[in-house]
Structures are given as structure tokens and as C-alpha cells.
Scaffold this motif. Structure first.
Motif, PDB file in Angstrom:
ATOM      1  N   MET A   1      10.271  -5.049 115.842  1.00  0.00           N
ATOM      2  CA  MET A   1      10.946  -4.990 117.126  1.00  0.00           C
ATOM      3  C   MET A   1      12.422  -4.668 116.903  1.00  0.00           C
ATOM      4  O   MET A   1      13.052  -5.243 116.036  1.00  0.00           O
ATOM      5  N   GLU A   2      12.913  -3.748 117.681  1.00  0.00           N
ATOM      6  CA  GLU A   2      14.315  -3.380 117.626  1.00  0.00           C
ATOM      7  C   GLU A   2      14.966  -3.679 118.967  1.00  0.00           C
ATOM      8  O   GLU A   2      14.331  -3.558 120.010  1.00  0.00           O
ATOM      9  N   THR A   3      16.232  -4.031 118.919  1.00  0.00           N
ATOM     10  CA  THR A   3      16.951  -4.301 120.161  1.00  0.00           C
ATOM     11  C   THR A   3      17.611  -3.029 120.665  1.00  0.00           C
ATOM     12  O   THR A   3      17.776  -2.051 119.926  1.00  0.00           O
ATOM     13  N   ILE A   4      18.013  -3.066 121.909  1.00  0.00           N
ATOM     14  CA  ILE A   4      18.729  -1.943 122.509  1.00  0.00           C
ATOM     15  C   ILE A   4      20.015  -1.686 121.734  1.00  0.00           C
ATOM     16  O   ILE A   4      20.337  -0.532 121.422  1.00  0.00           O
ATOM     17  N   ALA A   5      20.727  -2.736 121.359  1.00  0.00           N
ATOM     18  CA  ALA A   5      21.984  -2.583 120.617  1.00  0.00           C
ATOM     19  C   ALA A   5      21.745  -1.963 119.245  1.00  0.00           C
ATOM     20  O   ALA A   5      22.510  -1.094 118.812  1.00  0.00           O
ATOM     21  N   THR A   6      20.699  -2.389 118.554  1.00  0.00           N
ATOM     22  CA  THR A   6      20.391  -1.844 117.229  1.00  0.00           C
ATOM     23  C   THR A   6      20.059  -0.359 117.317  1.00  0.00           C
ATOM     24  O   THR A   6      20.539   0.440 116.512  1.00  0.00           O
ATOM     25  N   LEU A   7      19.235  -0.012 118.291  1.00  0.00           N
ATOM     26  CA  LEU A   7      18.893   1.402 118.468  1.00  0.00           C
ATOM     27  C   LEU A   7      20.132   2.233 118.770  1.00  0.00           C
ATOM     28  O   LEU A   7      20.305   3.316 118.208  1.00  0.00           O
ATOM     29  N   ALA A   8      20.991   1.749 119.650  1.00  0.00           N
ATOM     30  CA  ALA A   8      22.201   2.485 120.001  1.00  0.00           C
ATOM     31  C   ALA A   8      23.061   2.706 118.751  1.00  0.00           C
ATOM     32  O   ALA A   8      23.545   3.821 118.515  1.00  0.00           O
ATOM     33  N   HIS A   9      23.215   1.677 117.961  1.00  0.00           N
ATOM     34  CA  HIS A   9      24.013   1.781 116.737  1.00  0.00           C
ATOM     35  C   HIS A   9      23.381   2.779 115.773  1.00  0.00           C
ATOM     36  O   HIS A   9      24.059   3.668 115.246  1.00  0.00           O
ATOM     37  N   ASP A  10      22.093   2.644 115.532  1.00  0.00           N
ATOM     38  CA  ASP A  10      21.395   3.524 114.586  1.00  0.00           C
ATOM     39  C   ASP A  10      21.429   4.986 115.016  1.00  0.00           C
ATOM     40  O   ASP A  10      21.491   5.880 114.171  1.00  0.00           O
ATOM     41  N   LEU A  11      21.343   5.220 116.324  1.00  0.00           N
ATOM     42  CA  LEU A  11      21.292   6.587 116.839  1.00  0.00           C
ATOM     43  C   LEU A  11      22.673   7.153 117.184  1.00  0.00           C
ATOM     44  O   LEU A  11      22.790   8.299 117.595  1.00  0.00           O
ATOM     45  N   ASP A  12      23.708   6.313 117.043  1.00  0.00           N
ATOM     46  CA  ASP A  12      25.081   6.703 117.358  1.00  0.00           C
ATOM     47  C   ASP A  12      25.208   7.180 118.806  1.00  0.00           C
ATOM     48  O   ASP A  12      25.775   8.235 119.098  1.00  0.00           O
ATOM     49  N   VAL A  13      24.622   6.372 119.705  1.00  0.00           N
ATOM     50  CA  VAL A  13      24.743   6.597 121.144  1.00  0.00           C
ATOM     51  C   VAL A  13      25.203   5.293 121.779  1.00  0.00           C
ATOM     52  O   VAL A  13      25.280   4.260 121.114  1.00  0.00           O
ATOM     53  N   THR A  14      25.482   5.321 123.060  1.00  0.00           N
ATOM     54  CA  THR A  14      25.912   4.096 123.730  1.00  0.00           C
ATOM     55  C   THR A  14      24.699   3.240 124.109  1.00  0.00           C
ATOM     56  O   THR A  14      23.588   3.753 124.244  1.00  0.00           O
ATOM     57  N   THR A  15      24.947   1.955 124.293  1.00  0.00           N
ATOM     58  CA  THR A  15      23.873   1.083 124.760  1.00  0.00           C
ATOM     59  C   THR A  15      23.432   1.504 126.157  1.00  0.00           C
ATOM     60  O   THR A  15      22.263   1.359 126.499  1.00  0.00           O
ATOM     61  N   GLU A  16      24.359   2.066 126.936  1.00  0.00           N
ATOM     62  CA  GLU A  16      24.010   2.546 128.272  1.00  0.00           C
ATOM     63  C   GLU A  16      23.006   3.688 128.197  1.00  0.00           C
ATOM     64  O   GLU A  16      22.103   3.778 129.024  1.00  0.00           O
ATOM     65  N   ASP A  17      23.166   4.563 127.204  1.00  0.00           N
ATOM     66  CA  ASP A  17      22.204   5.661 127.016  1.00  0.00           C
ATOM     67  C   ASP A  17      20.808   5.104 126.743  1.00  0.00           C
ATOM     68  O   ASP A  17      19.821   5.559 127.319  1.00  0.00           O
TER      69      ASP A  17
END
Length: 61
Positions: A1-17
Motif C-alpha cells: 500500500m502506498e499513500t498519496i504523499a508517497t506517490l506524489a513524492h516518487d512521481l515528482d508531482v503535487t499531492t493535489e495532482d
């Protein structure tokens, strides 16, 4: 399981995206198919493995 924040960081996008696309997935597939564990802080919400994969594909292509 990944969090929204982790995905945003890993993908270099905003949490809003990430949150915007997660909302699309919820509308399409329903919350149980997307959210693995809801948290008080929305960016710490954990996604199902399938939903996390869909976010990665959508936001990197």
C-alpha cells in the motif's frame, strides 16, 4: 500500500495532482477499489495496489 504523499513524492508531482486522479478513480471504480486505509490527513490515505499502479501509469505518461 502506498499513500498519496508517497506517490506524489516518487512521481515528482503535487499531492493535489494525485488526489485529483484518485477522485476520478473513486468515481469510476468506487471507494473500496481505490482506498485501502483512510487517514485523518488525506495525503496519508493508503491506496490499494491496483489504484497506486493506475496513478503511476496515469501521471507518468
Amino acid at each position: 500500500m502506498e499513500t498519496i504523499a508517497t506517490l506524489a513524492h516518487d512521481l515528482d508531482v503535487t499531492t493535489e495532482d494525485v488526489q485529483a486522479y484518485v477522485q476520478e478513480l473513486i468515481r469510476r471504480d468506487g471507494e473500496p477499489a481505490v482506498i485501502a486505509a483512510k487517514r485523518d490527513v488525506p495525503t496519508e490515505t493508503a491506496l490499494t495496489d491496483t489504484a497506486a499502479h493506475q496513478v503511476r501509469v496515469q501521471l507518468t505518461h
